[in-house]
Design an enzyme around this catalytic site. Structure first.
Site, PDB file in Angstrom:
ATOM      1  N   HIS A 122       0.873  -1.177   0.000  1.00 16.29           N
ATOM      2  CA  HIS A 122       0.000   0.000   0.000  1.00 16.29           C
ATOM      3  C   HIS A 122       0.914   1.232   0.000  1.00 16.29           C
ATOM      4  O   HIS A 122       2.031   1.179   0.529  1.00 16.29           O
ATOM      5  CB  HIS A 122      -0.821  -0.069   1.288  1.00 16.29           C
ATOM      6  CG  HIS A 122      -1.856   0.982   1.466  1.00 16.29           C
ATOM      7  ND1 HIS A 122      -1.551   2.251   1.910  1.00 16.29           N
ATOM      8  CD2 HIS A 122      -3.202   0.963   1.301  1.00 16.29           C
ATOM      9  CE1 HIS A 122      -2.670   2.959   2.007  1.00 16.29           C
ATOM     10  NE2 HIS A 122      -3.687   2.198   1.640  1.00 16.29           N
ATOM     11  N   ASP A 203       3.664  -4.286   8.015  1.00 23.04           N
ATOM     12  CA  ASP A 203       2.406  -3.558   7.874  1.00 23.04           C
ATOM     13  C   ASP A 203       1.282  -4.564   8.144  1.00 23.04           C
ATOM     14  O   ASP A 203       0.993  -5.425   7.305  1.00 23.04           O
ATOM     15  CB  ASP A 203       2.306  -2.975   6.452  1.00 23.04           C
ATOM     16  CG  ASP A 203       0.965  -2.287   6.212  1.00 23.04           C
ATOM     17  OD1 ASP A 203       0.058  -2.435   7.052  1.00 23.04           O
ATOM     18  OD2 ASP A 203       0.829  -1.617   5.172  1.00 23.04           O
ATOM     19  N   GLN A 206      -3.934  -5.098   7.204  1.00 25.73           N
ATOM     20  CA  GLN A 206      -4.942  -6.035   6.678  1.00 25.73           C
ATOM     21  C   GLN A 206      -4.850  -7.417   7.328  1.00 25.73           C
ATOM     22  O   GLN A 206      -5.685  -8.274   7.040  1.00 25.73           O
ATOM     23  CB  GLN A 206      -4.795  -6.191   5.154  1.00 25.73           C
ATOM     24  CG  GLN A 206      -5.070  -4.928   4.371  1.00 25.73           C
ATOM     25  CD  GLN A 206      -6.530  -4.472   4.422  1.00 25.73           C
ATOM     26  OE1 GLN A 206      -7.419  -5.187   4.862  1.00 25.73           O
ATOM     27  NE2 GLN A 206      -6.772  -3.248   3.978  1.00 25.73           N
ATOM     28  N   LYS A 229     -10.065  -0.751  11.053  1.00 25.40           N
ATOM     29  CA  LYS A 229     -10.298  -1.908  10.187  1.00 25.40           C
ATOM     30  C   LYS A 229     -10.662  -3.142  11.009  1.00 25.40           C
ATOM     31  O   LYS A 229     -10.846  -4.221  10.471  1.00 25.40           O
ATOM     32  CB  LYS A 229      -9.038  -2.206   9.368  1.00 25.40           C
ATOM     33  CG  LYS A 229      -8.716  -1.116   8.341  1.00 25.40           C
ATOM     34  CD  LYS A 229      -7.609  -1.572   7.433  1.00 25.40           C
ATOM     35  CE  LYS A 229      -6.937  -0.462   6.689  1.00 25.40           C
ATOM     36  NZ  LYS A 229      -7.775   0.167   5.665  1.00 25.40           N
ATOM     37  N   CYS A 370      -4.982   2.429  -3.390  1.00 26.00           N
ATOM     38  CA  CYS A 370      -3.740   3.015  -2.830  1.00 26.00           C
ATOM     39  C   CYS A 370      -2.564   2.064  -3.036  1.00 26.00           C
ATOM     40  O   CYS A 370      -1.693   1.925  -2.157  1.00 26.00           O
ATOM     41  CB  CYS A 370      -3.888   3.362  -1.358  1.00 26.00           C
ATOM     42  SG  CYS A 370      -5.225   4.501  -1.030  1.00 26.00           S
TER      43      CYS A 370
HETATM   44  N1  C6P Z   1      -6.156   0.436   3.159  1.00 34.17           N
HETATM   45  C1  C6P Z   1      -8.044   0.061   1.721  1.00 34.17           C
HETATM   46  O1  C6P Z   1      -9.153   0.348   1.250  1.00 34.17           O
HETATM   47  P1  C6P Z   1      -4.674   3.726   7.363  1.00 34.17           P
HETATM   48  O2  C6P Z   1      -5.397   4.484   6.305  1.00 34.17           O
HETATM   49  O3  C6P Z   1      -3.450   4.442   7.835  1.00 34.17           O
HETATM   50  O4  C6P Z   1      -5.554   3.251   8.461  1.00 34.17           O
HETATM   51  O5  C6P Z   1      -4.181   2.378   6.667  1.00 34.17           O
HETATM   52  C2  C6P Z   1      -3.288   2.452   5.601  1.00 34.17           C
HETATM   53  C3  C6P Z   1      -3.040   1.084   5.048  1.00 34.17           C
HETATM   54  C4  C6P Z   1      -1.789   0.538   5.173  1.00 34.17           C
HETATM   55  N2  C6P Z   1      -1.513  -0.693   4.720  1.00 34.17           N
HETATM   56  C5  C6P Z   1      -2.451  -1.449   4.141  1.00 34.17           C
HETATM   57  C6  C6P Z   1      -2.092  -2.823   3.678  1.00 34.17           C
HETATM   58  C7  C6P Z   1      -3.738  -0.946   3.979  1.00 34.17           C
HETATM   59  O6  C6P Z   1      -4.663  -1.693   3.394  1.00 34.17           O
HETATM   60  C8  C6P Z   1      -4.049   0.352   4.431  1.00 34.17           C
HETATM   61  C9  C6P Z   1      -5.409   0.954   4.212  1.00 34.17           C
HETATM   62  C10 C6P Z   1      -7.504   0.845   2.892  1.00 34.17           C
HETATM   63  O7  C6P Z   1      -7.376  -0.857   1.269  1.00 34.17           O
HETATM   64  C11 C6P Z   1      -7.676   2.317   2.692  1.00 34.17           C
HETATM   65  S1  C6P Z   1      -6.682   2.930   1.392  1.00 34.17           S
END
Ligand code: C6P
Length: 426
Positions: A122, A203, A206, A229, A370
């Site tokens: 991401h 990371d 997910q 999430k 993203c």
């Molecule tokens: N993915 C998706 O629709 P934040 O926004 O900081 O809580 O998470 C960022 C992020 C980082 N790593 C991974 C693997 C992610 O999937 C995400 C967030 C969402 O897939 C919003 S773009």
């Protein structure tokens, strides 16, 4: 095994209708829906407890501090960290990763060093490393996808084995892709990185909502994830870091609460974890996050992963049978996946797919998720993405398949025969 129908009744939003259809929420990878217990915890905090933390001795302030620190202990147990000093609250995964990039990266990287990320990342686990490499002169390398057809959409571990050397200072890698759903065998990557004395950041945005996490067993150096999430509120993220590393890192932000002593021209820093929590934090949402963690723990993270994988298996089978033209971007083996299915309907833009799904009450995401470099690797501008969680049922997938048929009929009328679906499983 968990019962998604019973679970649904804990999530008031799932009673909503969208376009006169029952809401089918298939966008939990973006943000999950929230159970009533978490919503109640948030309201209760503001109704009964609200005060600033770590500052005053009156009852409300002490209760608020205890509640905030209580969530830290709950998080520690949830990911099996050794000590509460290793749990830092941030705004989200993105901020947690930036914290490590700007503090650890700025202090430790230099020209000649290598930082590696993967082709599945991401933007939140790519752009901060691009920036820090630019600033420090370190080189950024990308672990590619495997080219073997049977291993499509997984990472090339052999490439990493060959290319990791003593110049490697940090590997920043996802545990589960938000686009392909791929679960990365991070333990193998960590073992190789550590053999070269490199640090590893995972990371977990997910993975943490969908599977048991044990940071001591994984043996990563840093681990980042977001509350929103995993049934918790928005505005709360977590950075886990090994204590000895966090102790040596400079603060990320400066101001109230993160200091020990301040004089007119100098200051010293608070102990862990508060050294990294400058200013009044997101107290209420951190407090409410505890209710989400307890809810998940009660259901069982192993069962949640098994449920996600059952739904993915079911979705793949239904797509193969009823919509064979649809291209799925996912590993073959559903046991290597969380609950995500990215797909393309030939000739139809994913935004149009998402619009038509919405007309059927189905919430999905269409776009680059993203993960633009991954889109480039897959040679697609965008995909449509269904993502599942503990409240989703096979019937939700049936509704999605019917929506795919509607898309196909709108964009190529007559080519795809309309299908009559029974209510329930196809
Ligand atoms: N993915 C998706 O629709 P934040 O926004 O900081 O809580 O998470 C960022 C992020 C980082 N790593 C991974 C693997 C992610 O999937 C995400 C967030 C969402 O897939 C919003 S773009």
């Amino acid at each position: 095994m968990l019962n998604p129908k019973t679970i649904q009744s804990d999530f008031p939003i799932l009673n909503r209708e969208i376009n006169s259809k029952k809401l089918v929420y298939l966008d939990s990878a973006s943000t999950s829906q929230k159970p009533q217990v978490m919503i109640d915890a948030l309201t209760k905090y503001y109704t009964h407890t609200n005060a600033n933390i770590h500052r005053a001795v009156y009852t409300l302030a002490e209760e608020a501090t205890l509640a905030y620190e209580g969530t830290r202990e709950e998080v520690r147990k949830f990911i099996n960290a050794r000590q509460m000093e290793e749990i830092i609250f941030t705004r989200n995964t993105t901020e947690a990763i930036n914290l490590v990039a700007y503090t650890y990266g700025s202090a430790n990287f230099k020209p000649g060093d290598t930082v590696m990320v993967s082709a599945l990342e991401h933007h939140s686990n790519l752009v901060p490393w691009q920036q820090i490499c630019e600033k420090t002169g370190a080189t950024l390398k990308i672990v590619p996808l495997c080219t073997k057809p049977e291993k499509q959409y997984t990472l090339d571990l052999e490439w990493f084995k060959k290319n990791a050397d003593s110049s490697l200072k940090l590997l920043a890698i996802t545990q589960a892709s938000n686009t392909t759903g791929t679960i990365v065998p991070i333990e193998k990557f960590i073992e190789i990185a550590h053999a070269h004395n490199a640090k590893v950041l995972i990371d977990g945005a997910q993975s943490t909502p969908h599977m048991p996490i044990d940071v001591q067993k994984i043996n990563c150096d840093f681990f980042a994830f977001s509350s929103h999430k995993m049934l918790g509120p928005t505005g709360v993220g977590v950075l886990y870091g090994k204590r000895d590393l966090l102790e040596k890192m400079p603060p990320f932000m400066f101001g109230g609460d993160m200091i020990r002593e301040v004089h007119q021209h100098k200051a010293s820093w608070n102990e862990l974890p508060w050294k990294f929590e400058a200013g009044t934090p997101n107290i209420a949402d951190v407090v409410a996050f505890r209710a989400a963690l307890k809810y998940l723990k009660n259901i069982g993270m192993g069962d949640i992963l098994a449920h996600d994988q059952e739904l993915v298996t079911y979705a793949k089978a239904q797509l193969a049978q009823h919509a064979p033209d649809v291209k799925i971007h996912a590993p073959k083996n559903s046991e290597e996946m969380t609950g995500i299915i990215s797909f393309e309907i030939p000739g139809v833009h994913p935004h149009d797919i998402a619009e038509i799904f919405n007309s059927e009450g189905v919430a999905i995401r269409g776009g680059h998720h993203c993960a633009q470099p991954l889109m480039e690797t897959l040679r697609v501008p965008a995909t449509a993405r269904m993502s599942f969680y503990l409240y989703n049922t096979p019937e939700d997938i049936d509704v999605a398949i019917a929506a795919i048929k509607k898309v196909q009929n709108i964009f190529a009328p007559g080519k795809f025969a309309p299908q009559i679906f029974s209510s329930g499983a196809l």
